[in-house]
Design a protein around this motif. Sequence first.
Motif, mmCIF file in Angstrom:
data_model
loop_
_atom_site.group_PDB
_atom_site.id
_atom_site.type_symbol
_atom_site.label_atom_id
_atom_site.label_comp_id
_atom_site.label_asym_id
_atom_site.label_seq_id
_atom_site.Cartn_x
_atom_site.Cartn_y
_atom_site.Cartn_z
ATOM 1 N N ARG A 1 0.843 -1.202 0.150
ATOM 2 C CA ARG A 1 -0.078 0.210 -0.313
ATOM 3 C C ARG A 1 1.048 1.246 -0.082
ATOM 4 O O ARG A 1 0.505 2.252 -0.777
ATOM 5 N N VAL B 1 1.121 4.519 -2.723
ATOM 6 C CA VAL B 1 1.352 5.889 -2.354
ATOM 7 C C VAL B 1 2.229 7.047 -3.001
ATOM 8 O O VAL B 1 2.306 7.939 -3.218
ATOM 9 N N GLU C 1 -4.454 13.334 -6.652
ATOM 10 C CA GLU C 1 -5.781 12.772 -5.482
ATOM 11 C C GLU C 1 -5.742 11.062 -4.597
ATOM 12 O O GLU C 1 -6.175 11.628 -3.710
ATOM 13 N N GLU C 2 -5.135 10.455 -5.512
ATOM 14 C CA GLU C 2 -5.190 9.474 -4.908
ATOM 15 C C GLU C 2 -3.916 9.074 -3.483
ATOM 16 O O GLU C 2 -4.588 8.379 -2.789
ATOM 17 N N GLN C 3 -3.313 9.876 -3.812
ATOM 18 C CA GLN C 3 -2.352 9.745 -3.066
ATOM 19 C C GLN C 3 -2.888 10.056 -1.328
ATOM 20 O O GLN C 3 -2.601 9.740 -0.205
ATOM 21 N N VAL C 4 -3.624 11.925 -1.455
ATOM 22 C CA VAL C 4 -4.283 12.115 -0.547
ATOM 23 C C VAL C 4 -5.682 11.069 0.381
ATOM 24 O O VAL C 4 -5.876 10.729 0.831
ATOM 25 N N ALA C 5 -5.970 10.580 -1.081
ATOM 26 C CA ALA C 5 -7.470 9.865 0.007
ATOM 27 C C ALA C 5 -6.710 8.749 0.434
ATOM 28 O O ALA C 5 -7.440 7.664 1.913
ATOM 29 N N GLU C 6 -5.069 8.225 -0.193
ATOM 30 C CA GLU C 6 -4.882 6.321 0.343
ATOM 31 C C GLU C 6 -3.905 7.245 1.923
ATOM 32 O O GLU C 6 -4.677 6.714 2.787
ATOM 33 N N ASN D 1 -5.125 9.689 4.257
ATOM 34 C CA ASN D 1 -6.348 9.838 4.670
ATOM 35 C C ASN D 1 -6.852 8.559 5.385
ATOM 36 O O ASN D 1 -7.048 8.277 5.990
ATOM 37 N N ALA D 2 -6.907 7.942 4.435
ATOM 38 C CA ALA D 2 -7.522 6.133 4.344
ATOM 39 C C ALA D 2 -6.705 5.633 6.073
ATOM 40 O O ALA D 2 -6.620 4.812 6.965
ATOM 41 N N GLU E 1 -7.474 4.230 9.720
ATOM 42 C CA GLU E 1 -7.438 3.098 9.470
ATOM 43 C C GLU E 1 -6.897 2.190 10.974
ATOM 44 O O GLU E 1 -6.891 1.835 11.467
#
Length: 186
Positions: free
Chosen positions: A67, A71, A77-82, A84-85, A89
């Motif tokens: 994962r 990152v 945008e994908e980096q930020v979402a991951e 944050n996830a 988590e």
Amino acid sequence: MVFTHDTDLVLRHTAVLCNTAPGHGSSGEEELPDLPSVLAWMEEWGWTGGIPDDEADVAHLHRVRERVRGVWVAPLEEQVAEVNALLAEGSALPRLVEHDDQGWHIHATDDDAPFADRVAVEVAMAMVDVIRAGERDRLQVCSADDCDDVYVDLSRNRSRKFCDGTCGTKANVAAYRARKQRQPEG
């Protein structure tokens, strides 16, 4: 210094972690295959807190490693979402700590949280700094044709092109030999 000491350390650690996966690193083989190798790696990098105690923890670390590698190279945008996830988590709750002569720095998980979760949250916290500072271009993939290892370019002029392995030396030797071949004899 581009980043704070703890962010710098976590980014360098993350690159090394990513490069321990099969198909990466100097050996191309899994460099963290079992619990003893993970424990040795933790000691080498100065990880504190609870330690993994079974092979399930090793498998969890391998999943986090994949994962985190995603990152590293993802679009913003994908980096930020991951990021944050990973923070959500890991139930991130940042706090200031001081230990082992490292000065004040942030821990964002409980010291007894599973090791892989702590790794994920530490990486996510470092990525927060990278994204906020607009320094995503410092997270690089080796430029050598036969290498896809990742590294952090902490050079002042952002000129680094190769990983920490021998890729830079190989490229320099190849360039030297090419120049020598083009030179007329005599």
